[in-house]
Design a protein around this motif. Structure first.
Motif, mmCIF file in Angstrom:
data_model
loop_
_atom_site.group_PDB
_atom_site.id
_atom_site.type_symbol
_atom_site.label_atom_id
_atom_site.label_comp_id
_atom_site.label_asym_id
_atom_site.label_seq_id
_atom_site.Cartn_x
_atom_site.Cartn_y
_atom_site.Cartn_z
ATOM 1 N N LEU A 1 -24.498 22.407 39.449
ATOM 2 C CA LEU A 1 -25.175 21.985 38.961
ATOM 3 C C LEU A 1 -26.344 23.343 38.748
ATOM 4 N N PRO A 2 -26.629 23.130 37.164
ATOM 5 C CA PRO A 2 -28.013 23.965 36.917
ATOM 6 C C PRO A 2 -28.268 25.166 37.796
ATOM 7 N N GLY A 3 -28.610 25.982 38.047
ATOM 8 C CA GLY A 3 -29.478 26.575 38.920
ATOM 9 C C GLY A 3 -28.478 27.070 39.651
ATOM 10 N N THR A 4 -27.720 26.272 40.564
ATOM 11 C CA THR A 4 -27.292 26.598 42.057
ATOM 12 C C THR A 4 -25.928 27.799 42.297
ATOM 13 N N SER A 5 -26.352 29.537 43.551
ATOM 14 C CA SER A 5 -25.608 29.825 43.480
ATOM 15 C C SER A 5 -24.024 29.459 42.408
ATOM 16 N N TYR A 6 -23.121 28.386 43.439
ATOM 17 C CA TYR A 6 -21.945 27.877 42.337
ATOM 18 C C TYR A 6 -22.032 28.189 41.549
ATOM 19 N N THR A 7 -22.472 27.242 40.804
ATOM 20 C CA THR A 7 -22.803 27.410 39.168
ATOM 21 C C THR A 7 -22.548 28.360 38.736
ATOM 22 N N LYS A 8 -23.635 29.233 39.216
ATOM 23 C CA LYS A 8 -24.102 31.293 38.477
ATOM 24 C C LYS A 8 -21.939 32.008 38.430
ATOM 25 N N ALA A 9 -22.171 31.734 39.817
ATOM 26 C CA ALA A 9 -20.816 31.884 40.492
ATOM 27 C C ALA A 9 -19.251 31.653 39.345
ATOM 28 N N VAL A 10 -19.367 30.742 39.364
ATOM 29 C CA VAL A 10 -18.579 29.781 37.611
ATOM 30 C C VAL A 10 -18.662 30.715 36.816
ATOM 31 N N LYS A 11 -19.873 30.599 35.822
ATOM 32 C CA LYS A 11 -19.891 31.407 34.658
ATOM 33 C C LYS A 11 -19.898 32.825 34.933
ATOM 34 N N ALA A 12 -20.369 33.440 36.372
ATOM 35 C CA ALA A 12 -20.145 35.488 36.175
ATOM 36 C C ALA A 12 -18.557 35.558 36.593
ATOM 37 N N ARG A 13 -17.862 34.474 36.822
ATOM 38 C CA ARG A 13 -16.280 35.079 36.891
ATOM 39 C C ARG A 13 -15.840 34.663 35.304
ATOM 40 N N GLU A 14 -16.498 34.007 34.197
ATOM 41 C CA GLU A 14 -15.938 33.237 33.295
ATOM 42 C C GLU A 14 -16.833 34.774 32.532
ATOM 43 N N ARG A 15 -16.926 35.646 32.581
ATOM 44 C CA ARG A 15 -17.910 36.348 31.634
ATOM 45 C C ARG A 15 -17.037 38.144 32.634
ATOM 46 N N ILE A 16 -17.033 37.887 33.905
ATOM 47 C CA ILE A 16 -15.550 38.916 34.197
ATOM 48 C C ILE A 16 -14.240 39.083 34.123
ATOM 49 N N CYS A 17 -13.556 37.757 33.538
ATOM 50 C CA CYS A 17 -12.647 37.524 32.455
ATOM 51 C C CYS A 17 -12.537 38.093 31.420
ATOM 52 N N SER A 18 -13.513 37.839 30.864
ATOM 53 C CA SER A 18 -14.178 38.301 29.195
ATOM 54 C C SER A 18 -14.258 39.512 29.257
ATOM 55 N N THR A 19 -14.940 40.325 29.829
ATOM 56 C CA THR A 19 -15.238 41.977 29.987
ATOM 57 C C THR A 19 -13.139 41.889 29.956
ATOM 58 N N VAL A 20 -12.344 42.030 31.253
ATOM 59 C CA VAL A 20 -11.546 42.062 32.002
ATOM 60 C C VAL A 20 -10.474 42.413 30.427
ATOM 61 N N LYS A 21 -10.836 40.585 28.992
ATOM 62 C CA LYS A 21 -9.832 40.202 28.269
ATOM 63 C C LYS A 21 -10.083 41.647 27.270
ATOM 64 N N SER A 22 -11.286 41.621 27.256
ATOM 65 C CA SER A 22 -11.346 42.957 25.983
ATOM 66 C C SER A 22 -10.679 44.107 26.971
ATOM 67 N N ILE A 23 -10.734 44.727 27.704
ATOM 68 C CA ILE A 23 -9.981 45.771 27.864
ATOM 69 C C ILE A 23 -8.655 45.820 27.339
ATOM 70 N N LEU A 24 -8.207 44.602 27.933
ATOM 71 C CA LEU A 24 -6.981 43.932 27.917
ATOM 72 C C LEU A 24 -5.869 44.521 26.459
ATOM 73 N N GLU A 25 -6.995 44.153 25.492
ATOM 74 C CA GLU A 25 -6.756 43.827 24.274
ATOM 75 C C GLU A 25 -7.141 45.385 23.752
ATOM 76 N N GLU A 26 -7.658 45.439 24.558
ATOM 77 C CA GLU A 26 -7.883 47.017 23.546
ATOM 78 C C GLU A 26 -7.005 48.160 24.121
ATOM 79 N N ARG A 27 -5.907 48.120 25.371
ATOM 80 C CA ARG A 27 -5.168 49.339 25.614
ATOM 81 C C ARG A 27 -4.026 48.114 24.927
ATOM 82 N N LYS A 28 -3.588 47.211 24.642
ATOM 83 C CA LYS A 28 -2.645 46.418 23.832
ATOM 84 C C LYS A 28 -2.449 47.485 22.746
#
Length: 382
Positions: A204-231
């Motif tokens: 649900l919006p605002g819960t720690s679990y929801t924030k964590a799922v969104k945070a994982r998406e942001r981490i993955c986005s950052t990592v994916k950008s780094i991988l694309e640059e290295r490619k």
């Protein structure tokens, strides 16, 4: 009141009908939630908690329950636990709750099975071998530790936080210095991710679990950008871990990102907790601390001014004993989730097909009657 009682009785009858005969004794708890909340009740890491203590006293080292939405066999029997873990993919499979799948992603090494798991595990193990064979790794560790300790110089109180190991993992995996903007974003999101990782899985919006799922998406986005640059500038010579995973053609991009996230999670959580646990126990054990210092100083004398390498660390026998004992006493990983693929009979225990199995490492480690096969130096003095 009558309706509630009727619903409870109907649920108990449902459990009773579904339970095969000859399973270990135990209690299935409340309808639907079973005994999950009592099982997850916080307790000190150097104890097994009141729930397990009460159930082991009442039912023995192996008992049945209803945990994480599934009928479950809980085991503190060392032989049974070993049997379960040694028969991975044969009689049992990894079976974490659905909420863990949501937060870790479908390609996480903790969740995939069979050949996919073996392939991702081999890729992750490349990280260990890459670090061990790189003098730069030991230099980076030394540099980071010295800088951290230097920052404590004029402090009356020292806070040993988890950022230390995450900074090291980000440096080794992604070639980012701690002060790099991307490293800062990863750290910030990881703090949010870990808070939700151990929270109630309420999306649900605002819960720690929801924030964590969104945070994982942001981490993955950052990592994916780094991988694309290295490619773009991928090197023929495999200098670091990013080179290794990018050159592995058996991996898709999602698996590459998930493998990086798994390694960051391991470095941030388990490794950092182990360091904190070792420091905590050494603070209570002055003789052990002195022995540890003597071992390190002796190796340092032989090296003169040369940097330490893997062979030097492998000679630290007493240090390894301290680490092993800290793992046993600290119980960083308390249990794992497994599920029976077929009916299993072992040592008089019957585990029905489809039931969850929880091997409890904590209970084995802290069993005063259990003799360890290879005695270790006691970290906490009598």
């Amino acid at each position: 009141m009558f309706k509630s009682s009727l619903a409870f009785a109907a649920s108990r009858l449902f459990f009773a009908k579904k339970q095969p005969e000859n399973v270990p004794p135990g209690s299935m708890g409340w309808p639907f939630i079973g005994e999950t909340l009592m099982f997850l009740k916080p307790h000190k890491s150097n104890s097994i908690g009141t729930f397990l203590q009460d159930h082991f006293t009442r039912y023995g080292k192996v008992f049945k329950s209803h945990l994480f939405g599934s009928p479950t066999i809980v085991s503190a029997d060392c032989d049974l636990n070993s049997f379960v873990l040694q028969n991975e993919e044969k009689l049992f499979k990894c079976s974490y709750p659905k909420a863990v799948h949501e937060i870790l992603g479908k390609s996480s090494m903790l969740l995939v099975e069979g050949d996919v798991h073996k392939r991702l595990r081999n890729v992750a193990l490349c990280f260990t071998s890459t670090c061990k064979s790189s003098p730069k790794y030991f230099f980076d560790v030394d540099k980071l530790i010295r800088a951290t300790m230097a920052s404590w110089k004029n402090s009356k109180e020292v806070i040993l936080n988890k950022e230390l190991t995450l900074d090291l993992m980000v440096k080794q995996i992604l070639e980012l210095e701690p002060e790099h903007p991307s490293a800062s974003r990863i750290l910030e999101n990881f703090l949010t991710f870990m808070k939700g990782f151990i929270s109630l899985p309420i999306y649900l919006p605002g819960t720690s679990y929801t924030k964590a799922v969104k945070a994982r998406e942001r981490i993955c986005s950052t990592v994916k950008s780094i991988l694309e640059e290295r490619k773009v500038g991928l090197r023929d010579e495999k200098i670091d871990y990013l080179d290794v995973i990018l050159s592995n053609e058996s991996l898709i991009d999602e698996e590459r990102v998930s493998t990086v996230l798994d390694l960051l999670l391991a470095g941030y959580d388990t490794t950092s907790v182990l360091i904190q646990t070792v420091v905590y126990f050494l603070g209570q054990s002055p003789k052990v601390l002195e022995h540890l210092k003597e071992e390190h100083q002796e190796i340092r004398k032989r090296k003169d001014t040369d940097p330490l390498n893997l062979e030097d660390y492998e000679q630290m026998e007493f240090t390894q004993n301290v680490i092993q004992e800290a793992l046993r006493c600290g119980n960083i990983v308390k249990f794992v989730h497994r599920r029976a693929l077929k009916d299993v009979y072992y040592k008089g225990y019957f585990i029905p097909s489809g039931w969850k199995v929880l091997p409890i490492a904590t209970a084995v480690h802290l069993d005063p009657a259990k003799k360890r096969r290879k005695p270790l130096h006691l970290l906490v003095e009598d």
